[in-house]
Design an enzyme around this catalytic site. Structure first.
Site, mmCIF file in Angstrom:
data_model
loop_
_atom_site.group_PDB
_atom_site.id
_atom_site.type_symbol
_atom_site.label_atom_id
_atom_site.label_comp_id
_atom_site.label_asym_id
_atom_site.label_seq_id
_atom_site.Cartn_x
_atom_site.Cartn_y
_atom_site.Cartn_z
ATOM 1 N N GLY A 1 6.454 -6.412 7.443
ATOM 2 C CA GLY A 1 5.642 -7.081 6.429
ATOM 3 C C GLY A 1 6.247 -7.110 5.045
ATOM 4 O O GLY A 1 5.576 -6.772 4.066
ATOM 5 N N GLN B 1 7.000 0.254 0.266
ATOM 6 C CA GLN B 1 7.046 -0.375 -1.056
ATOM 7 C C GLN B 1 5.627 -0.437 -1.632
ATOM 8 O O GLN B 1 5.447 -0.775 -2.799
ATOM 9 C CB GLN B 1 7.610 -1.798 -0.965
ATOM 10 C CG GLN B 1 9.019 -1.871 -0.407
ATOM 11 C CD GLN B 1 9.451 -3.294 -0.150
ATOM 12 O OE1 GLN B 1 9.930 -4.001 -1.052
ATOM 13 N NE2 GLN B 1 9.287 -3.743 1.075
ATOM 14 N N ASN C 1 6.852 -9.515 11.266
ATOM 15 C CA ASN C 1 6.406 -10.308 10.129
ATOM 16 C C ASN C 1 5.706 -11.548 10.666
ATOM 17 O O ASN C 1 6.027 -12.023 11.752
ATOM 18 C CB ASN C 1 7.617 -10.711 9.258
ATOM 19 C CG ASN C 1 7.190 -11.121 7.863
ATOM 20 O OD1 ASN C 1 6.231 -11.861 7.709
ATOM 21 N ND2 ASN C 1 7.876 -10.614 6.849
ATOM 22 N N ALA D 1 1.025 -7.509 11.931
ATOM 23 C CA ALA D 1 1.380 -6.092 12.139
ATOM 24 C C ALA D 1 0.244 -5.337 12.821
ATOM 25 O O ALA D 1 0.481 -4.511 13.713
ATOM 26 C CB ALA D 1 1.705 -5.449 10.794
ATOM 27 N N HIS E 1 7.908 2.759 -4.545
ATOM 28 C CA HIS E 1 7.432 2.158 -5.805
ATOM 29 C C HIS E 1 6.327 2.981 -6.444
ATOM 30 O O HIS E 1 5.530 2.465 -7.219
ATOM 31 C CB HIS E 1 6.949 0.719 -5.554
ATOM 32 C CG HIS E 1 8.070 -0.221 -5.291
ATOM 33 N ND1 HIS E 1 7.917 -1.382 -4.566
ATOM 34 C CD2 HIS E 1 9.386 -0.172 -5.629
ATOM 35 C CE1 HIS E 1 9.081 -2.024 -4.494
ATOM 36 N NE2 HIS E 1 9.989 -1.303 -5.123
ATOM 37 N N CYS F 1 -5.521 14.086 -24.378
ATOM 38 C CA CYS F 1 -5.151 13.796 -25.774
ATOM 39 C C CYS F 1 -5.638 12.426 -26.244
ATOM 40 O O CYS F 1 -5.370 12.027 -27.373
ATOM 41 C CB CYS F 1 -3.622 13.878 -25.929
ATOM 42 S SG CYS F 1 -2.761 12.447 -25.232
#
Ligand code: APR
Length: 250
Positions: A189, A102, A215, A234, A120, A152
């Site tokens: 996590g 994520q 976690n 972790a 994501h 641009c």
């Protein structure tokens, strides 16, 4: 002497046929990147509205400096920690089939992981809302308070998923494919509250996978679908699991 839970988790990982790791902000906490929730979290400091796509487009000049402060400055300095390196090693050893992350901090790739599915999106590049080109977010472009397209002069949208935007279809497809193939699913996590990403561990569980959760604190998964809960950092527990696995493979 390792705890029985760690020995059990190491055995399951070593014997897995399709091991997948699903990671959230917690895996990068020991790299100095703040999590979103919990003490000192990003949402304690910033209003999530800045990551809503409509708000971003309407308030382009005001939002970009905030986004740079939220992500780009700290990500630029961050290095992988032992958790990222352990997963990269397990992929090299043929143990780990994919990382579904994520996170948008690129730390799995920096640690050497190759099959990283960025659910994501990422902070490496941006899409120009005016000419449609995808451009790498170079230091030069980011040096401006408000970055603009080098082609641009248009407005650049970071290539990560804003609230209100769809998940990149290829990332969604590959994530589900690996999730449904998985027999051992590491959940590392993450609070497990942001959909649709947070639904993936449930899909794995329903499909018969064993859920090993790492976690610091219990999450939405812990009392529901987690089979082995390793309450630890972790960056500490993953290398310890790696050592246990080495012993099993001798
Ligand atoms: N080791 C393991 N877990 C940790 C550590 C650590 N060192 N430090 C914190 N954690 C855990 C916390 O206990 C918490 O469960 O990491 C989790 C971080 O949760 P969140 O900040 O909610 O991060 P995440 O679950 O990845 O958020 C999901 O929310 O805002 C959106 O798009 C954003 O991808 C993000 C999504």
């Amino acid at each position: 002497m390792m705890s029985p839970k760690i020995e059990e988790a190491a055995r399951l990982i070593a014997q897995a046929k399709h091991l997948v790791a699903f990671t959230g902000a917690g895996i990068s906490a020991e790299s100095g990147i703040p999590t979103f929730r919990g003490p000192g979290g990003i949402w304690d400091k910033y209003d999530p509205v800045v990551l809503e796509i409509d708000y971003f487009i309407k308030n382009y000049d005001q939002v970009w400096p905030v986004i740079k402060d939220m992500f780009y400055t700290v990500i630029d300095r961050a290095q992988p920690n032992p958790a990222h390196y352990t997963l990269a090693q397990w992929e090299k050893d043929g143990l780990l089939k994919a990382v579904i992350t994520q996170n948008i901090d690129n730390l799995h790739q920096k640690a050497g992981s190759r099959n990283v599915i960025e659910y994501h999106g990422n902070t490496r590049q941006a899409v120009c809302l005016d000419c449609g080109r995808t451009v790498p977010l170079t230091k030069e472009i980011l040096s401006r308070d408000v970055p603009h397209c080098p082609h641009c002069g248009g407005r650049l949208k970071p290539d990560f998923v804003f609230f209100g935007e769809p998940i990149p279809p290829e990332a969604a497809r590959k994530s589900l494919e690996h999730t449904l193939k998985s027999d051992v699913y590491l959940v590392i996590g993450t609070t497990g509250i942001i959909m649709p990403a947070s639904l993936l561990p449930y899909e794995a569980k329903q499909n018969g996978a064993t859920i090993i959760e790492i976690n610091l604190n219990p999450s939405e998964y812990t009392g529901r679908i987690t089979d082995i809960f390793l309450q630890a950092k972790a960056g500490e527990i993953l290398p310890a699991l790696g050592e246990e696995i080495e012993k099993l493979r001798k």
